[in-house]
Design a protein around this motif. Sequence first.
Motif, PDB file in Angstrom:
ATOM      1  N   GLN A  81       0.842  -1.205   0.000  1.00  0.00           N
ATOM      2  CA  GLN A  81       0.000   0.000   0.000  1.00  0.00           C
ATOM      3  C   GLN A  81       0.874   1.251   0.000  1.00  0.00           C
ATOM      4  O   GLN A  81       0.647   2.186  -0.758  1.00  0.00           O
ATOM      5  N   TRP A  82       1.876   1.266   0.846  1.00  0.00           N
ATOM      6  CA  TRP A  82       2.793   2.410   0.928  1.00  0.00           C
ATOM      7  C   TRP A  82       3.516   2.608  -0.402  1.00  0.00           C
ATOM      8  O   TRP A  82       3.653   3.730  -0.882  1.00  0.00           O
ATOM      9  N   LEU A  83       3.943   1.519  -1.022  1.00  0.00           N
ATOM     10  CA  LEU A  83       4.660   1.600  -2.294  1.00  0.00           C
ATOM     11  C   LEU A  83       3.768   2.177  -3.393  1.00  0.00           C
ATOM     12  O   LEU A  83       4.247   2.878  -4.278  1.00  0.00           O
ATOM     13  N   SER A  84       2.462   1.928  -3.326  1.00  0.00           N
ATOM     14  CA  SER A  84       1.554   2.404  -4.367  1.00  0.00           C
ATOM     15  C   SER A  84       1.139   3.865  -4.169  1.00  0.00           C
ATOM     16  O   SER A  84       0.590   4.474  -5.080  1.00  0.00           O
ATOM     17  N   GLU A  85       1.414   4.437  -2.985  1.00  0.00           N
ATOM     18  CA  GLU A  85       1.046   5.835  -2.732  1.00  0.00           C
ATOM     19  C   GLU A  85       1.992   6.768  -3.493  1.00  0.00           C
ATOM     20  O   GLU A  85       3.170   6.463  -3.661  1.00  0.00           O
ATOM     21  N   PRO A  86       1.476   7.919  -3.942  1.00  0.00           N
ATOM     22  CA  PRO A  86       2.339   8.871  -4.650  1.00  0.00           C
ATOM     23  C   PRO A  86       3.504   9.338  -3.773  1.00  0.00           C
ATOM     24  O   PRO A  86       3.353   9.493  -2.561  1.00  0.00           O
ATOM     25  N   THR A  87       4.640   9.510  -4.397  1.00  0.00           N
ATOM     26  CA  THR A  87       5.837   9.972  -3.699  1.00  0.00           C
ATOM     27  C   THR A  87       6.043  11.452  -4.002  1.00  0.00           C
ATOM     28  O   THR A  87       5.952  11.873  -5.149  1.00  0.00           O
ATOM     29  N   THR A  88       6.328  12.231  -2.970  1.00  0.00           N
ATOM     30  CA  THR A  88       6.570  13.657  -3.160  1.00  0.00           C
ATOM     31  C   THR A  88       8.067  13.929  -3.160  1.00  0.00           C
ATOM     32  O   THR A  88       8.856  13.131  -2.656  1.00  0.00           O
ATOM     33  N   GLN A  89       8.429  15.051  -3.723  1.00  0.00           N
ATOM     34  CA  GLN A  89       9.835  15.455  -3.705  1.00  0.00           C
ATOM     35  C   GLN A  89      10.233  15.784  -2.268  1.00  0.00           C
ATOM     36  O   GLN A  89       9.423  16.320  -1.502  1.00  0.00           O
ATOM     37  N   PRO A  90      11.480  15.482  -1.894  1.00  0.00           N
ATOM     38  CA  PRO A  90      11.922  15.791  -0.529  1.00  0.00           C
ATOM     39  C   PRO A  90      11.894  17.298  -0.253  1.00  0.00           C
ATOM     40  O   PRO A  90      12.129  18.097  -1.153  1.00  0.00           O
ATOM     41  N   VAL A  91      11.572  17.652   0.980  1.00  0.00           N
ATOM     42  CA  VAL A  91      11.605  19.044   1.409  1.00  0.00           C
ATOM     43  C   VAL A  91      13.072  19.435   1.578  1.00  0.00           C
ATOM     44  O   VAL A  91      13.857  18.702   2.190  1.00  0.00           O
ATOM     45  N   VAL A  92      13.430  20.581   1.036  1.00  0.00           N
ATOM     46  CA  VAL A  92      14.812  21.038   1.123  1.00  0.00           C
ATOM     47  C   VAL A  92      14.945  22.019   2.283  1.00  0.00           C
ATOM     48  O   VAL A  92      14.214  23.003   2.366  1.00  0.00           O
ATOM     49  N   ARG A  93      15.860  21.710   3.165  1.00  0.00           N
ATOM     50  CA  ARG A  93      16.237  22.608   4.255  1.00  0.00           C
ATOM     51  C   ARG A  93      17.757  22.607   4.272  1.00  0.00           C
ATOM     52  O   ARG A  93      18.372  21.739   4.881  1.00  0.00           O
ATOM     53  N   ASP A  94      18.344  23.548   3.593  1.00  0.00           N
ATOM     54  CA  ASP A  94      19.783  23.570   3.404  1.00  0.00           C
ATOM     55  C   ASP A  94      20.389  24.744   4.170  1.00  0.00           C
ATOM     56  O   ASP A  94      20.290  25.894   3.745  1.00  0.00           O
ATOM     57  N   GLU A  95      20.997  24.441   5.300  1.00  0.00           N
ATOM     58  CA  GLU A  95      21.563  25.485   6.147  1.00  0.00           C
ATOM     59  C   GLU A  95      22.719  26.208   5.458  1.00  0.00           C
ATOM     60  O   GLU A  95      22.919  27.397   5.668  1.00  0.00           O
ATOM     61  N   PHE A  96      23.475  25.509   4.617  1.00  0.00           N
ATOM     62  CA  PHE A  96      24.563  26.178   3.908  1.00  0.00           C
ATOM     63  C   PHE A  96      24.021  27.269   2.984  1.00  0.00           C
ATOM     64  O   PHE A  96      24.579  28.352   2.898  1.00  0.00           O
ATOM     65  N   CYS A  97      22.924  26.990   2.287  1.00  0.00           N
ATOM     66  CA  CYS A  97      22.325  28.007   1.412  1.00  0.00           C
ATOM     67  C   CYS A  97      21.735  29.155   2.229  1.00  0.00           C
ATOM     68  O   CYS A  97      21.861  30.326   1.850  1.00  0.00           O
ATOM     69  N   ALA A  98      21.111  28.831   3.356  1.00  0.00           N
ATOM     70  CA  ALA A  98      20.541  29.879   4.205  1.00  0.00           C
ATOM     71  C   ALA A  98      21.648  30.797   4.730  1.00  0.00           C
ATOM     72  O   ALA A  98      21.507  32.026   4.729  1.00  0.00           O
ATOM     73  N   LYS A  99      22.758  30.211   5.154  1.00  0.00           N
ATOM     74  CA  LYS A  99      23.873  31.029   5.643  1.00  0.00           C
ATOM     75  C   LYS A  99      24.527  31.805   4.507  1.00  0.00           C
ATOM     76  O   LYS A  99      24.978  32.931   4.703  1.00  0.00           O
ATOM     77  N   LEU A 100      24.589  31.206   3.316  1.00  0.00           N
ATOM     78  CA  LEU A 100      25.168  31.899   2.171  1.00  0.00           C
ATOM     79  C   LEU A 100      24.386  33.174   1.879  1.00  0.00           C
ATOM     80  O   LEU A 100      24.972  34.214   1.576  1.00  0.00           O
ATOM     81  N   ALA A 101      23.064  33.105   1.997  1.00  0.00           N
ATOM     82  CA  ALA A 101      22.246  34.301   1.772  1.00  0.00           C
ATOM     83  C   ALA A 101      22.636  35.413   2.738  1.00  0.00           C
ATOM     84  O   ALA A 101      22.657  36.592   2.367  1.00  0.00           O
ATOM     85  N   ALA A 102      22.986  35.059   3.961  1.00  0.00           N
ATOM     86  CA  ALA A 102      23.400  36.059   4.948  1.00  0.00           C
ATOM     87  C   ALA A 102      24.757  36.665   4.605  1.00  0.00           C
ATOM     88  O   ALA A 102      25.064  37.790   5.011  1.00  0.00           O
ATOM     89  N   CYS A 103      25.565  35.929   3.846  1.00  0.00           N
ATOM     90  CA  CYS A 103      26.902  36.421   3.484  1.00  0.00           C
ATOM     91  C   CYS A 103      26.837  37.646   2.574  1.00  0.00           C
ATOM     92  O   CYS A 103      27.835  38.348   2.399  1.00  0.00           O
ATOM     93  N   GLU A 104      25.682  37.910   2.010  1.00  0.00           N
ATOM     94  CA  GLU A 104      25.514  39.085   1.157  1.00  0.00           C
ATOM     95  C   GLU A 104      25.718  40.364   1.957  1.00  0.00           C
ATOM     96  O   GLU A 104      26.209  41.353   1.433  1.00  0.00           O
ATOM     97  N   SER A 105      25.350  40.327   3.255  1.00  0.00           N
ATOM     98  CA  SER A 105      25.371  41.562   4.039  1.00  0.00           C
ATOM     99  C   SER A 105      26.234  41.513   5.300  1.00  0.00           C
ATOM    100  O   SER A 105      26.321  42.504   6.007  1.00  0.00           O
ATOM    101  N   ILE A 106      26.851  40.364   5.598  1.00  0.00           N
ATOM    102  CA  ILE A 106      27.727  40.304   6.770  1.00  0.00           C
ATOM    103  C   ILE A 106      29.036  39.616   6.415  1.00  0.00           C
ATOM    104  O   ILE A 106      29.142  38.931   5.400  1.00  0.00           O
ATOM    105  N   GLU A 107      30.013  39.769   7.259  1.00  0.00           N
ATOM    106  CA  GLU A 107      31.350  39.197   7.052  1.00  0.00           C
ATOM    107  C   GLU A 107      31.258  37.669   6.995  1.00  0.00           C
ATOM    108  O   GLU A 107      30.576  37.059   7.789  1.00  0.00           O
ATOM    109  N   SER A 108      31.941  37.056   6.027  1.00  0.00           N
ATOM    110  CA  SER A 108      31.714  35.643   5.749  1.00  0.00           C
ATOM    111  C   SER A 108      32.891  34.713   6.030  1.00  0.00           C
ATOM    112  O   SER A 108      32.841  33.548   5.658  1.00  0.00           O
ATOM    113  N   SER A 109      33.926  35.176   6.719  1.00  0.00           N
ATOM    114  CA  SER A 109      35.104  34.322   6.896  1.00  0.00           C
ATOM    115  C   SER A 109      34.804  33.067   7.714  1.00  0.00           C
ATOM    116  O   SER A 109      35.313  31.984   7.402  1.00  0.00           O
ATOM    117  N   GLU A 110      33.971  33.168   8.743  1.00  0.00           N
ATOM    118  CA  GLU A 110      33.635  31.981   9.548  1.00  0.00           C
ATOM    119  C   GLU A 110      32.808  30.994   8.719  1.00  0.00           C
ATOM    120  O   GLU A 110      33.025  29.780   8.795  1.00  0.00           O
TER     121      GLU A 110
END
Length: 173
Positions: A81-110
């Motif tokens: 039954q589980w195999l026959s159910e539609p599969t959705t794309q995984p939810v993306v939660r990427d902390e590296f991308c979220a932090k990269l967005a912050a690098c636009e306005s703050i110092e990024s060496s760390e």
Amino acid sequence: MSLPHVILTVLNQHPATGYEITKQFSQSIGFYWKASHQQVYRELGKLDANEWVTCELIPQSGKPDKKTYSITELGQRALQQWLSEPTTQPVVRDEFCAKLAACESIESSEYLAQLKSALESAKRLLSHYLNIDKQFEAEGAHRQIERLTLKRNIVQQQAWIEWAESVVEHLTP
């Protein structure tokens, strides 16, 4: 995807103890699903209560009885039954991308140092995956499904490494 169904998939291939299932999570299943020892045992208890698995106690000398789990017909139906159910794309939660967005306005060496460290880890993991892939290739056709899950991880690691290297290049003064 749910942990109970991953466990049922293992048991549909062969009966196993909780330890043996947990070991598979640190090996081949770990390519696509992570679960702790405690999570596996907790789910086995629920699967047993739902009558999706049976548990056979095997006496051992000087140790607690070994519990070997097998999938039931009800468990096989739930898995199908589980195999026959539609599969959705995984939810993306990427902390590296979220932090990269912050690098636009703050110092990024760390952040850059963190990314370089993660990049080295990703390269080691990719190398490990490639070695396993060579082993699977040598073993032939009987490991092809496992090899396909591994290949997805290889492609993901390669893409992440390429992305991370471009970010390092961009952020390096």
